[in-house]
Design a protein around this motif. Sequence first.
Motif, PDB file in Angstrom:
ATOM      1  N   LEU A  98     -87.056  53.479  29.781  1.00 45.16           N
ATOM      2  CA  LEU A  98     -88.511  53.596  29.776  1.00 45.16           C
ATOM      3  C   LEU A  98     -89.189  52.235  29.931  1.00 45.16           C
ATOM      4  CD1 LEU A  98     -88.954  56.158  26.857  1.00 45.16           C
ATOM      5  CD2 LEU A  98     -89.479  56.571  29.258  1.00 45.16           C
ATOM      6  N   PRO A 156     -89.446  50.283  34.077  1.00 46.72           N
ATOM      7  CA  PRO A 156     -90.543  50.496  35.031  1.00 46.72           C
ATOM      8  C   PRO A 156     -91.904  50.089  34.488  1.00 46.72           C
ATOM      9  CG  PRO A 156     -89.751  52.591  34.155  1.00 46.72           C
ATOM     10  CD  PRO A 156     -88.797  51.547  33.690  1.00 46.72           C
ATOM     11  N   MET A 157     -92.139  50.317  33.195  1.00 46.92           N
ATOM     12  CA  MET A 157     -93.433  49.930  32.644  1.00 46.92           C
ATOM     13  C   MET A 157     -93.568  48.418  32.583  1.00 46.92           C
ATOM     14  SD  MET A 157     -95.319  51.231  29.176  1.00 46.92           S
ATOM     15  CE  MET A 157     -97.047  50.794  28.916  1.00 46.92           C
ATOM     16  N   ILE A 194     -91.706  50.359  42.100  1.00 48.00           N
ATOM     17  CA  ILE A 194     -91.775  50.726  40.689  1.00 48.00           C
ATOM     18  C   ILE A 194     -91.733  52.246  40.528  1.00 48.00           C
ATOM     19  CG2 ILE A 194     -93.268  50.695  38.654  1.00 48.00           C
ATOM     20  CD1 ILE A 194     -94.192  47.926  39.540  1.00 48.00           C
ATOM     21  N   PHE A 195     -92.419  52.964  41.408  1.00 48.04           N
ATOM     22  CA  PHE A 195     -92.399  54.424  41.328  1.00 48.04           C
ATOM     23  C   PHE A 195     -90.989  54.964  41.561  1.00 48.04           C
ATOM     24  CE2 PHE A 195     -92.660  58.576  43.439  1.00 48.04           C
ATOM     25  CZ  PHE A 195     -93.319  59.297  42.461  1.00 48.04           C
ATOM     26  N   ALA A 221     -88.885  54.214  38.591  1.00 52.96           N
ATOM     27  CA  ALA A 221     -89.242  55.082  37.467  1.00 52.96           C
ATOM     28  C   ALA A 221     -88.637  56.475  37.629  1.00 52.96           C
ATOM     29  CB  ALA A 221     -90.762  55.176  37.347  1.00 52.96           C
ATOM     30  N   VAL A 258     -86.030  57.902  34.980  1.00 50.89           N
ATOM     31  CA  VAL A 258     -86.387  59.125  34.239  1.00 50.89           C
ATOM     32  C   VAL A 258     -85.321  60.194  34.441  1.00 50.89           C
ATOM     33  CG1 VAL A 258     -88.021  61.055  34.187  1.00 50.89           C
ATOM     34  CG2 VAL A 258     -88.858  58.709  34.137  1.00 50.89           C
TER      35      VAL A 258
END
Length: 335
Positions: free
Chosen positions: A70, A73-74, A208-209, A212, A216
Amino acid sequence: MSSTKIPRGAEEGARETRQRHLEAVESTDWGTQLAAYLESHRASLVDALRRLFVQPFGSFLTCLVMGIALALPMGLALLLENVERLGGSWQRAAQISVFLELTVPEAEGLALRERIAALESVQGAEWIGPEQALAQLQGYSGLGDALQALPENPLPAVVLVTPQAIEREALEGLRAELAALPGVEQAQLDLQWIERLGAILRLGERFIFGLAVVLVAGLLLVIGNTIRLHIENRRAEIEVIKLVGGTDGYVRRPFLYAGAFYGVGAGLLAWGLLHFGLDWLNEAVVGLAGLYGSDFALAGVPLEDALLLLAAAVLLGWIGAWLAVARHLRQLAPR
């Protein structure tokens, strides 16, 4: 043979009394069912929490893996926001320089600035007079002595326009509109720089997307595999529960709470990793910025983003547990 006739008032009173009794019984049944439902949830929650603490090291490692998935990416998204803030915002990069004619008086130029600022497609307009423009040119070019030797100021007044939209078509349309205003000599826009900046930011956002999505998916696999191990360890118990009439919801409930608890732990760990990681990196960034005479520093994790991260972690843990139980639930029938 005689019969006793019940008065109408007594009959209606008995009917009302019986109706109140039935309502009381129904209310009691509903209250009992609600209390039993809440007690079942409480027992499942306590059981899930107790089983996590039975193996604290394994539970911590699972939460740590989820937290890293988690935080990555953040963290990259926060770094991209800081880089964008360092290089200037989109609107500032897309400023249009409106050069006025040399014959335009200052009063008319200020009135023109007000007119430009009132346009719906304009976010702001800044007035730069000829003297201020000359002073800035002297400071940036290093030709102060040569410029002071000029008989008069050759620079016109400029209005720096910050647009609302940053799309190429909107910027071109606004530039053409500004160039057609009376008293405007030229409206200049560096579209090439804007397109390069937009391409770099879009590339970063897309990377980044994609990262992510991959992380995930990996997080769901981790939580699903962990819940699958819990199911296998309790297979005999679950078969007995279903044998005596336990519903799928009753069987599923403690695993959903376990997934949510894993999400809470992962969200808190991700929050901590981001906080300490940015603080550690910020020391080097502040030192480097100080060498260039800048006070730039990395922004931390906003509270809203941290709470959103925690909520997303809990939701992902819940979803991962639900998918794992749904996959194996049909195999849990008593043999």
